[in-house]
Scaffold this motif. Structure first.
Motif, PDB file in Angstrom:
ATOM      1  N   GLU A  76      41.959  42.736 -12.550  1.00 18.94           N
ATOM      2  CA  GLU A  76      40.364  42.890 -11.986  1.00 18.94           C
ATOM      3  C   GLU A  76      40.579  42.284 -10.714  1.00 18.94           C
ATOM      4  OE1 GLU A  76      37.512  43.000 -15.080  1.00 18.94           O
ATOM      5  OE2 GLU A  76      38.755  43.756 -16.616  1.00 18.94           O
ATOM      6  N   SER A  77      40.598  40.513 -10.280  1.00 17.49           N
ATOM      7  CA  SER A  77      39.934  40.454  -9.365  1.00 17.49           C
ATOM      8  C   SER A  77      41.843  39.804  -8.592  1.00 17.49           C
ATOM      9  CB  SER A  77      39.285  39.372  -8.841  1.00 17.49           C
ATOM     10  OG  SER A  77      39.107  38.777  -8.156  1.00 17.49           O
ATOM     11  N   ALA A  78      41.833  39.602  -6.810  1.00 13.63           N
ATOM     12  CA  ALA A  78      42.828  38.865  -6.999  1.00 13.63           C
ATOM     13  C   ALA A  78      42.707  37.014  -6.470  1.00 13.63           C
ATOM     14  CB  ALA A  78      43.012  39.492  -5.487  1.00 13.63           C
ATOM     15  N   ILE A  79      41.521  37.091  -6.720  1.00 18.10           N
ATOM     16  CA  ILE A  79      41.224  35.616  -7.215  1.00 18.10           C
ATOM     17  C   ILE A  79      40.998  35.102  -8.397  1.00 18.10           C
ATOM     18  CG2 ILE A  79      39.795  33.349  -6.268  1.00 18.10           C
ATOM     19  CD1 ILE A  79      39.935  35.407  -3.473  1.00 18.10           C
ATOM     20  N   ALA A  80      41.738  34.498  -8.647  1.00 16.13           N
ATOM     21  CA  ALA A  80      41.285  34.076 -10.314  1.00 16.13           C
ATOM     22  C   ALA A  80      39.502  33.810 -10.218  1.00 16.13           C
ATOM     23  CB  ALA A  80      42.264  33.160 -11.010  1.00 16.13           C
ATOM     24  N   GLY A 171      33.343  37.863  -5.776  1.00 17.06           N
ATOM     25  CA  GLY A 171      35.257  37.820  -5.477  1.00 17.06           C
ATOM     26  C   GLY A 171      35.822  39.424  -5.308  1.00 17.06           C
ATOM     27  N   PHE A 172      34.531  40.543  -5.152  1.00 11.30           N
ATOM     28  CA  PHE A 172      35.998  41.583  -4.564  1.00 11.30           C
ATOM     29  C   PHE A 172      35.230  41.988  -2.998  1.00 11.30           C
ATOM     30  CE2 PHE A 172      35.364  41.733  -9.035  1.00 11.30           C
ATOM     31  CZ  PHE A 172      36.449  41.997  -9.662  1.00 11.30           C
ATOM     32  N   PRO A 173      35.941  41.491  -2.225  1.00 13.18           N
ATOM     33  CA  PRO A 173      35.913  41.553  -0.578  1.00 13.18           C
ATOM     34  C   PRO A 173      35.563  43.051  -0.562  1.00 13.18           C
ATOM     35  CG  PRO A 173      38.101  41.260  -0.645  1.00 13.18           C
ATOM     36  CD  PRO A 173      37.468  40.839  -2.604  1.00 13.18           C
ATOM     37  N   SER A 174      35.844  44.048  -1.721  1.00 15.13           N
ATOM     38  CA  SER A 174      35.845  45.228  -0.614  1.00 15.13           C
ATOM     39  C   SER A 174      33.797  45.845  -0.724  1.00 15.13           C
ATOM     40  CB  SER A 174      35.916  46.565  -1.931  1.00 15.13           C
ATOM     41  OG  SER A 174      35.641  45.783  -3.331  1.00 15.13           O
ATOM     42  N   LEU A 175      33.556  45.040  -1.789  1.00 18.49           N
ATOM     43  CA  LEU A 175      31.982  44.949  -1.726  1.00 18.49           C
ATOM     44  C   LEU A 175      31.606  44.596  -0.962  1.00 18.49           C
ATOM     45  CD1 LEU A 175      31.171  44.253  -6.153  1.00 18.49           C
ATOM     46  CD2 LEU A 175      31.603  46.724  -4.702  1.00 18.49           C
ATOM     47  N   ILE A 176      31.985  43.518   0.601  1.00 15.81           N
ATOM     48  CA  ILE A 176      31.291  42.493   1.093  1.00 15.81           C
ATOM     49  C   ILE A 176      31.461  44.456   2.292  1.00 15.81           C
ATOM     50  CG2 ILE A 176      31.144  40.731   2.541  1.00 15.81           C
ATOM     51  CD1 ILE A 176      32.388  39.199   0.168  1.00 15.81           C
ATOM     52  N   GLU A 177      32.736  43.909   1.913  1.00 13.50           N
ATOM     53  CA  GLU A 177      33.117  45.173   3.533  1.00 13.50           C
ATOM     54  C   GLU A 177      32.305  46.493   3.668  1.00 13.50           C
ATOM     55  OE1 GLU A 177      35.163  44.537   5.936  1.00 13.50           O
ATOM     56  OE2 GLU A 177      37.049  43.306   5.179  1.00 13.50           O
ATOM     57  N   ASN A 178      31.650  46.715   2.032  1.00 15.59           N
ATOM     58  CA  ASN A 178      30.957  48.054   2.223  1.00 15.59           C
ATOM     59  C   ASN A 178      29.491  47.800   2.471  1.00 15.59           C
ATOM     60  OD1 ASN A 178      33.297  49.699   1.553  1.00 15.59           O
ATOM     61  ND2 ASN A 178      33.292  49.211  -0.302  1.00 15.59           N
ATOM     62  N   GLY A 179      28.720  46.604   2.285  1.00 22.14           N
ATOM     63  CA  GLY A 179      27.391  46.513   2.350  1.00 22.14           C
ATOM     64  C   GLY A 179      26.782  46.166   0.706  1.00 22.14           C
ATOM     65  N   GLU A 186      37.833  36.056  -0.093  1.00 20.75           N
ATOM     66  CA  GLU A 186      38.840  36.794  -0.361  1.00 20.75           C
ATOM     67  C   GLU A 186      40.471  36.012   0.322  1.00 20.75           C
ATOM     68  OE1 GLU A 186      38.341  39.139   3.634  1.00 20.75           O
ATOM     69  OE2 GLU A 186      38.303  37.540   4.954  1.00 20.75           O
ATOM     70  N   LEU A 187      41.556  37.176  -0.097  1.00 18.03           N
ATOM     71  CA  LEU A 187      41.945  36.009  -0.009  1.00 18.03           C
ATOM     72  C   LEU A 187      43.265  36.682   1.489  1.00 18.03           C
ATOM     73  CD1 LEU A 187      44.254  36.543  -3.231  1.00 18.03           C
ATOM     74  CD2 LEU A 187      43.085  34.735  -2.326  1.00 18.03           C
ATOM     75  N   GLU A 189      46.184  36.167   4.788  1.00 23.67           N
ATOM     76  CA  GLU A 189      48.202  37.065   4.625  1.00 23.67           C
ATOM     77  C   GLU A 189      48.408  36.521   3.561  1.00 23.67           C
ATOM     78  OE1 GLU A 189      45.796  36.992   7.574  1.00 23.67           O
ATOM     79  OE2 GLU A 189      45.719  39.303   7.530  1.00 23.67           O
ATOM     80  N   THR A 190      48.500  34.568   3.959  1.00 25.07           N
ATOM     81  CA  THR A 190      49.099  34.238   3.369  1.00 25.07           C
ATOM     82  C   THR A 190      48.825  32.859   1.889  1.00 25.07           C
ATOM     83  OG1 THR A 190      47.898  32.636   4.308  1.00 25.07           O
ATOM     84  CG2 THR A 190      49.745  33.162   4.989  1.00 25.07           C
ATOM     85  N   HIS A 191      48.207  34.351   1.137  1.00 29.18           N
ATOM     86  CA  HIS A 191      47.362  34.102   0.067  1.00 29.18           C
ATOM     87  C   HIS A 191      45.957  33.249   0.108  1.00 29.18           C
ATOM     88  CE1 HIS A 191      49.130  37.018  -1.641  1.00 29.18           C
ATOM     89  NE2 HIS A 191      50.364  37.015  -0.808  1.00 29.18           N
ATOM     90  N   ASP A 192      45.572  32.480   1.015  1.00 33.57           N
ATOM     91  CA  ASP A 192      44.600  30.880   1.050  1.00 33.57           C
ATOM     92  C   ASP A 192      42.959  31.992   0.786  1.00 33.57           C
ATOM     93  OD1 ASP A 192      46.487  29.281   1.445  1.00 33.57           O
ATOM     94  OD2 ASP A 192      46.727  29.401   3.550  1.00 33.57           O
ATOM     95  N   ILE A 193      42.568  31.331   0.257  1.00 36.72           N
ATOM     96  CA  ILE A 193      40.848  31.487   0.449  1.00 36.72           C
ATOM     97  C   ILE A 193      40.141  31.597   0.995  1.00 36.72           C
ATOM     98  CG2 ILE A 193      38.744  31.323  -1.239  1.00 36.72           C
ATOM     99  CD1 ILE A 193      41.219  30.989  -4.234  1.00 36.72           C
ATOM    100  N   HIS A 194      39.671  32.129   1.664  1.00 39.85           N
ATOM    101  CA  HIS A 194      38.582  32.561   2.368  1.00 39.85           C
ATOM    102  C   HIS A 194      37.708  33.067   2.426  1.00 39.85           C
ATOM    103  CE1 HIS A 194      40.864  31.547   6.501  1.00 39.85           C
ATOM    104  NE2 HIS A 194      41.499  31.002   5.713  1.00 39.85           N
ATOM    105  N   VAL A 195      35.793  32.363   2.833  1.00 41.42           N
ATOM    106  CA  VAL A 195      35.010  33.214   2.979  1.00 41.42           C
ATOM    107  C   VAL A 195      34.369  34.048   3.879  1.00 41.42           C
ATOM    108  CG1 VAL A 195      32.129  32.651   2.536  1.00 41.42           C
ATOM    109  CG2 VAL A 195      34.439  31.133   1.968  1.00 41.42           C
ATOM    110  N   VAL A 196      34.052  35.127   2.562  1.00 45.92           N
ATOM    111  CA  VAL A 196      33.585  36.265   4.449  1.00 45.92           C
ATOM    112  C   VAL A 196      32.081  36.215   3.771  1.00 45.92           C
ATOM    113  CG1 VAL A 196      34.907  38.019   2.126  1.00 45.92           C
ATOM    114  CG2 VAL A 196      34.144  38.684   4.403  1.00 45.92           C
TER     115      VAL A 196
END
Length: 222
Positions: A76-80, A171-179, A186-187, A189-196
């Motif tokens: 359900e989420s890209a990040i465990a 843990g779902f970056p789309s919810l942040i992107e949509n405000g 978020e992950l 390109e190299t699958h590292d976890i970043h804060v957004v």
């Protein structure tokens, strides 16, 4: 009457007609489907002696719509969830303050994501967080932060979060992107976890990121 005693039913089914007059596997599955049950697991498979011919399968059935049919949390989420909760715990504690014994983070389940909610609840508890978990539509208790998943970001929930100036995380970056959510993971390109983070949502919650945190956060200004 038997079905009322529990949600799961284990049935021995035949692929080859070794038991004359008994229903075949396809007939059993069709009948169980007609009364609201579907296969959820296979326990045993038996073959005719000295052959590769499958003749019997023991099938476990569960009611259609049971939580066992939900996608695993990792799907359900890209990040465990354990990785999410470990990082989000640090962020929540850096940005919020609650009274002793008060809920630090509230997890709101949404339809189809109950299993994820269970994983998250366990993950926050493993970080020694005071966590509560509710279903969508239940009254929100006092808390320092709210974890939102897809489907829980309803107008009513977002209004309540704004009214209380609560930190929302995900843990779902789309919810942040949509405000809809202020802070999350978020992950790249190299699958590292970043804060957004979403600037407007942070402002609505009267939150200011510490300088050290601002340096590593991808800020969405829309």
């Amino acid at each position: 009457e038997t079905l009322k005693s529990g949600p799961f039913v284990l049935l021995e089914t035949q692929v080859l007609e070794y038991n004359k007059g008994a229903p075949m596997m396809a007939d059993v599955i069709s009948f169980m489907s007609s009364i609201g049950y579907q296969p959820c697991d296979v326990f045993e498979m038996h073959y005719l002696p000295n052959t590769q011919m499958l003749n019997q399968v023991d099938i476990l059935f569960a009611p259609t719509g049971h939580a066992i049919f939900e996608l695993p949390a990792h799907a359900e989420s890209a990040i465990a969830p354990p990785e999410q909760t470990a990082i989000l715990t640090k962020l929540i504690r850096a940005l919020t303050q609650v009274a002793p014994n008060q809920c630090e983070v509230l997890v709101i389940d949404s339809p189809g994501h109950v299993v994820l909610g269970q994983y998250l609840e366990h993950g926050f508890k493993s970080q020694e967080m005071n966590v509560k978990r509710i279903s969508l539509g239940e009254p929100m208790p006092e808390c320092g932060a709210v974890y939102l998943m897809p489907g829980a970001d309803t107008h009513e929930v977002l209004e309540e979060i704004s009214k209380r100036n609560l930190l929302s995380v995900t843990g779902f970056p789309s919810l942040i992107e949509n405000g809809q959510v202020a802070l999350g993971l978020e992950l790249n390109e190299t699958h590292d976890i970043h804060v957004v983070a979403h600037a407007a949502r942070l402002k609505a919650a009267s939150l200011v990121l510490p300088e050290a945190l601002r340096a590593i956060v991808r800020m969405i200004e829309d």
